[in-house]
Design a protein around this motif. Structure first.
Motif, PDB file in Angstrom:
ATOM      1  N   GLU A 357      52.393  24.361  24.421  1.00 16.10           N
ATOM      2  CA  GLU A 357      51.642  23.139  24.695  1.00 16.10           C
ATOM      3  C   GLU A 357      51.024  22.679  23.369  1.00 16.10           C
ATOM      4  OE1 GLU A 357      51.442  21.269  27.510  1.00 16.10           O
ATOM      5  OE2 GLU A 357      52.956  22.659  28.231  1.00 16.10           O
ATOM      6  N   PRO A 358      50.917  21.360  23.156  1.00 12.53           N
ATOM      7  CA  PRO A 358      50.393  20.894  21.859  1.00 12.53           C
ATOM      8  C   PRO A 358      48.981  21.426  21.600  1.00 12.53           C
ATOM      9  CG  PRO A 358      51.376  19.090  23.073  1.00 12.53           C
ATOM     10  CD  PRO A 358      51.328  20.254  24.021  1.00 12.53           C
ATOM     11  N   PRO A 359      48.758  22.020  20.408  1.00 12.56           N
ATOM     12  CA  PRO A 359      47.423  22.517  20.081  1.00 12.56           C
ATOM     13  C   PRO A 359      46.440  21.370  19.829  1.00 12.56           C
ATOM     14  CG  PRO A 359      49.026  23.044  18.338  1.00 12.56           C
ATOM     15  CD  PRO A 359      49.751  22.246  19.373  1.00 12.56           C
ATOM     16  N   GLU A 360      45.148  21.698  19.712  1.00 11.90           N
ATOM     17  CA  GLU A 360      44.094  20.677  19.529  1.00 11.90           C
ATOM     18  C   GLU A 360      43.999  20.203  18.085  1.00 11.90           C
ATOM     19  OE1 GLU A 360      40.866  20.296  21.910  1.00 11.90           O
ATOM     20  OE2 GLU A 360      42.462  20.518  23.415  1.00 11.90           O
ATOM     21  N   GLU A 361      44.624  20.944  17.167  1.00 14.84           N
ATOM     22  CA  GLU A 361      44.591  20.529  15.755  1.00 14.84           C
ATOM     23  C   GLU A 361      45.802  21.103  15.034  1.00 14.84           C
ATOM     24  OE1 GLU A 361      40.758  22.195  14.754  1.00 14.84           O
ATOM     25  OE2 GLU A 361      41.652  24.153  14.369  1.00 14.84           O
ATOM     26  N   GLY A 362      45.975  20.690  13.780  1.00 12.78           N
ATOM     27  CA  GLY A 362      47.112  21.176  12.999  1.00 12.78           C
ATOM     28  C   GLY A 362      48.265  20.177  12.995  1.00 12.78           C
ATOM     29  N   LEU A 363      49.340  20.550  12.303  1.00 13.61           N
ATOM     30  CA  LEU A 363      50.455  19.615  12.072  1.00 13.61           C
ATOM     31  C   LEU A 363      51.050  19.083  13.364  1.00 13.61           C
ATOM     32  CD1 LEU A 363      52.498  21.177   9.091  1.00 13.61           C
ATOM     33  CD2 LEU A 363      50.603  19.557   9.020  1.00 13.61           C
ATOM     34  N   MET A 364      51.286  19.980  14.329  1.00 14.03           N
ATOM     35  CA  MET A 364      51.955  19.552  15.570  1.00 14.03           C
ATOM     36  C   MET A 364      51.083  18.538  16.315  1.00 14.03           C
ATOM     37  SD  MET A 364      53.582  21.907  18.542  1.00 14.03           S
ATOM     38  CE  MET A 364      53.930  21.314  20.195  1.00 14.03           C
ATOM     39  N   CYS A 365      49.809  18.822  16.390  1.00  5.47           N
ATOM     40  CA  CYS A 365      48.871  17.910  17.042  1.00  5.47           C
ATOM     41  C   CYS A 365      48.876  16.542  16.346  1.00  5.47           C
ATOM     42  CB  CYS A 365      47.468  18.522  17.008  1.00  5.47           C
ATOM     43  SG  CYS A 365      46.158  17.367  17.463  1.00  5.47           S
ATOM     44  N   GLU A 366      48.838  16.561  15.014  1.00  5.67           N
ATOM     45  CA  GLU A 366      48.763  15.307  14.262  1.00  5.67           C
ATOM     46  C   GLU A 366      50.040  14.481  14.391  1.00  5.67           C
ATOM     47  OE1 GLU A 366      45.515  17.342  11.290  1.00  5.67           O
ATOM     48  OE2 GLU A 366      47.534  16.985  10.509  1.00  5.67           O
ATOM     49  N   LEU A 367      51.203  15.153  14.386  1.00 12.97           N
ATOM     50  CA  LEU A 367      52.474  14.445  14.593  1.00 12.97           C
ATOM     51  C   LEU A 367      52.453  13.657  15.904  1.00 12.97           C
ATOM     52  CD1 LEU A 367      54.963  17.297  13.608  1.00 12.97           C
ATOM     53  CD2 LEU A 367      54.909  15.052  12.522  1.00 12.97           C
ATOM     54  N   LEU A 368      51.845  14.244  16.941  1.00 13.69           N
ATOM     55  CA  LEU A 368      51.867  13.637  18.279  1.00 13.69           C
ATOM     56  C   LEU A 368      50.730  12.630  18.504  1.00 13.69           C
ATOM     57  CD1 LEU A 368      52.677  16.759  20.511  1.00 13.69           C
ATOM     58  CD2 LEU A 368      54.261  15.120  19.532  1.00 13.69           C
ATOM     59  N   TRP A 369      49.618  12.748  17.775  1.00 14.64           N
ATOM     60  CA  TRP A 369      48.404  11.998  18.137  1.00 14.64           C
ATOM     61  C   TRP A 369      47.889  10.988  17.109  1.00 14.64           C
ATOM     62  CZ3 TRP A 369      45.755  11.661  22.664  1.00 14.64           C
ATOM     63  CH2 TRP A 369      46.068  12.595  23.660  1.00 14.64           C
ATOM     64  N   SER A 370      48.262  11.132  15.826  1.00 10.28           N
ATOM     65  CA  SER A 370      47.619  10.305  14.796  1.00 10.28           C
ATOM     66  C   SER A 370      48.002   8.831  14.882  1.00 10.28           C
ATOM     67  CB  SER A 370      47.984  10.825  13.405  1.00 10.28           C
ATOM     68  OG  SER A 370      47.497  12.122  13.251  1.00 10.28           O
ATOM     69  N   ASP A 371      47.146   7.996  14.274  1.00  4.66           N
ATOM     70  CA  ASP A 371      47.381   6.548  14.209  1.00  4.66           C
ATOM     71  C   ASP A 371      47.137   6.046  12.789  1.00  4.66           C
ATOM     72  OD1 ASP A 371      47.634   5.805  17.122  1.00  4.66           O
ATOM     73  OD2 ASP A 371      45.627   6.647  17.188  1.00  4.66           O
ATOM     74  N   PRO A 372      47.862   4.981  12.381  1.00  6.83           N
ATOM     75  CA  PRO A 372      47.565   4.363  11.081  1.00  6.83           C
ATOM     76  C   PRO A 372      46.253   3.583  11.129  1.00  6.83           C
ATOM     77  CG  PRO A 372      49.308   3.150  12.221  1.00  6.83           C
ATOM     78  CD  PRO A 372      48.999   4.347  13.062  1.00  6.83           C
ATOM     79  N   GLN A 373      45.620   3.411   9.979  1.00  6.44           N
ATOM     80  CA  GLN A 373      44.430   2.557   9.884  1.00  6.44           C
ATOM     81  C   GLN A 373      44.641   1.576   8.730  1.00  6.44           C
ATOM     82  OE1 GLN A 373      41.219   5.408   9.065  1.00  6.44           O
ATOM     83  NE2 GLN A 373      41.565   5.240   6.863  1.00  6.44           N
ATOM     84  N   PRO A 374      43.946   0.413   8.780  1.00  5.16           N
ATOM     85  CA  PRO A 374      44.157  -0.591   7.731  1.00  5.16           C
ATOM     86  C   PRO A 374      43.539  -0.202   6.381  1.00  5.16           C
ATOM     87  CG  PRO A 374      42.587  -1.382   9.399  1.00  5.16           C
ATOM     88  CD  PRO A 374      43.126  -0.092   9.909  1.00  5.16           C
ATOM     89  N   ILE A 375      42.493   0.611   6.375  1.00  5.79           N
ATOM     90  CA  ILE A 375      41.854   0.962   5.103  1.00  5.79           C
ATOM     91  C   ILE A 375      42.454   2.247   4.541  1.00  5.79           C
ATOM     92  CG2 ILE A 375      39.658  -0.233   5.532  1.00  5.79           C
ATOM     93  CD1 ILE A 375      38.517   2.466   6.465  1.00  5.79           C
TER      94      ILE A 375
END
Length: 481
Positions: A357-375
């Motif tokens: 199951e996807p962990p709460e942090e780390g590479l796998m979590c970030e691949l699935l959850w992160s978003d771009p920001q304008p700044i």
């Protein structure tokens, strides 16, 4: 005098924001509430309203911050706790939600609505505690897939739906199944088992980062979130052709949840891959996970249309989905986005042990959850999971890995797509009129080799049978939508 004026102006802005909210223009509403807050930062209502708008955009991290601010300004403001509880709930944080609803009940002891929600929340937490108590540690669990032999399942003579002859999933079968689904008929459990068990074997053998090769003169299509919107999926195939060796697709995660035809979507995508592994590639999204499926409808839908065993089986198969794809060594495709640290190489992604199951942090979590920001730089995620990353982060990642472009999904966009980070990042989202209320278009991207210049096609929603989104979602969550 000035303060009186700015207070009055803030109230005007709030009224405009409320109108925008009613028209489902949530980003605009957030902007207007923010302007009101600039003028009068001591009004708890503005924060609570902005929290609600954030919730509608699935920005639960921001919603929790705003609701907490409302509570800080006015500790007796029940709506602050209420909004924060709803956001905690949406993130699957039942225990935190429970605390907030207990506060609501304390402040409004006679409110029947508050009482009802508290009861539901208590039920959800009890259920969760019970499930935790009886669950085996990962190491002792045996695979449900190993206990199923679909050959022994009887198909009744009166069954008139699609059938798989022998062990091979054919195009004729897939077409018949899709037609049956379109007419709201179901697939026999025997064939559903056959497809899901076959796909499990196929996905298990893949690396966590899959390389896709598109020969010169050939094309390749990338789709974003479909979220159980089966009739819109059929429309994509209508517009762009069925998946085949000659017309390959990548579906970039979030196949299920929210839309109430998730079983039809997932069986269709899986069946195409069984039919022809190179015709369709599938990536994991943040919704291909137990915790999300519990809340946002897939688990309830599987129980209702298939069985409890399938709930376990899908959870197992979702853990086998690859996490990212690279097209011709140049285009990096991932559901969520990039990382909280610099220097991540494609080889690091390849070596992620994804079978969990996807962990709460780390590479796998970030691949699935992160978003771009304008700044530029990095910031906390609006979602409360993963992070936000700027154009500089995107540029460095591409340079260090000799890539040209990041394609990701994960966020609803009015036009179905958005190009950001100086053209180096494209968001593509393929669920038009998301949840039957956002009014957005859907999109997919066609790449032609060798240039791989993105050709973006947008489309509008098509009608579907009258089953509301979230029809199978957690009872408790439905109260809030």
């Amino acid at each position: 005098m000035e303060t009186g004026n700015s207070t009055a102006r803030a109230e005007e802005l709030k009224a405009q924001a409320n109108e925008a909210f009613k028209a489902h223009k949530y980003a605009q509403a957030i902007d207007l509430y923010s302007q009101a807050i600039e003028l009068n930062g001591e009004n708890a209502v503005y924060y609570a309203n902005r929290a609600f708008a954030h919730t509608k955009l699935e920005e639960y991290g921001s919603a929790i911050q705003d609701a907490s601010k409302a509570i800080e300004i006015d500790p007796k403001y029940s709506k602050g706790y209420y909004r924060r509880g709803a956001a905690h709930l949406a993130m699957g944080k039942f225990k935190e939600a429970l605390k907030d609803f207990q506060q609501v009940k304390r402040i409004c002891p006679n409110d029947p609505d508050a009482t009802k929600k508290l009861k539901e929340c208590e039920k959800a937490v009890m259920k969760l505690k019970f499930e935790e108590a009886i669950s085996l540690p990962e190491s002792e669990r045996c695979s449900v897939a190993d206990s199923i032999d679909y050959h022994t399942i009887e198909v009744e003579p009166q069954y008139s739906g699609a059938r798989i002859e022998g062990d091979v999933v054919t195009l004729d079968f897939v077409k018949k199944m899709m037609e049956d689904f379109k007419n709201q008929k179901s697939l026999h459990k025997r064939y559903a088992f056959q497809i899901v068990l076959q796909i499990r074997e196929m996905l298990r053998a893949l690396p966590s980062l899959v390389d896709i090769n598109v020969p010169e003169g050939k094309h390749f299509t990338v789709c974003g979130d479909v979220h159980g919107q089966y009739y819109d999926l059929l429309n994509i195939f209508e517009l762009n052709g069925l998946p085949s060796e000659e017309n390959p697709y990548l579906f970039n995660g979030d196949f299920v949840d929210r839309g109430s035809f998730s079983v039809e979507v997932i069986l269709t995508l899986f069946a195409f891959k069984c039919m022809s592994p190179s015709a369709i590639h599938l990536a994991r999204g943040n919704h291909e996970s137990k915790s999300m499926n519990k809340i946002y409808g897939f688990e309830g839908e599987v129980r209702s249309k298939l069985s409890e065993t399938f709930v376990e089986l899908f959870a197992e198969v979702f853990c086998c989905l690859p996490l990212a794809h690279v097209i011709n060594g140049k285009v990096f495709v991932v559901h969520g986005g990039l990382f909280s640290v610099d220097g991540v190489k494609l080889s690091d992604i390849r070596s992620i042990d994804r079978f969990c199951e996807p962990p709460e942090e780390g590479l796998m979590c970030e691949l699935l959850w992160s978003d771009p920001q304008p700044i530029p730089g990095r910031g906390p995620s609006k979602r409360g999971v993963g992070l936000s990353f700027g154009a500089d982060v995107t540029k460095r990642f591409l340079q260090e890995n000799n890539l040209d472009l990041v394609v990701r999904s994960h966020e609803v966009k009015d036009e179905g797509y958005e190009i950001e980070h100086e053209g180096k990042l494209i968001t593509v989202f393929s669920a038009p009129n998301y949840c039957d209320q956002m009014g957005n278009k859907g999109a997919f991207i066609r790449f032609e080799a060798p240039e791989l210049k993105p050709d973006i096609v947008t489309f509008s929603a098509v009608p579907h049978p009258d089953v509301k989104p979230m029809a199978y979602a957690n009872n408790f969550l439905r109260m809030f939508s």
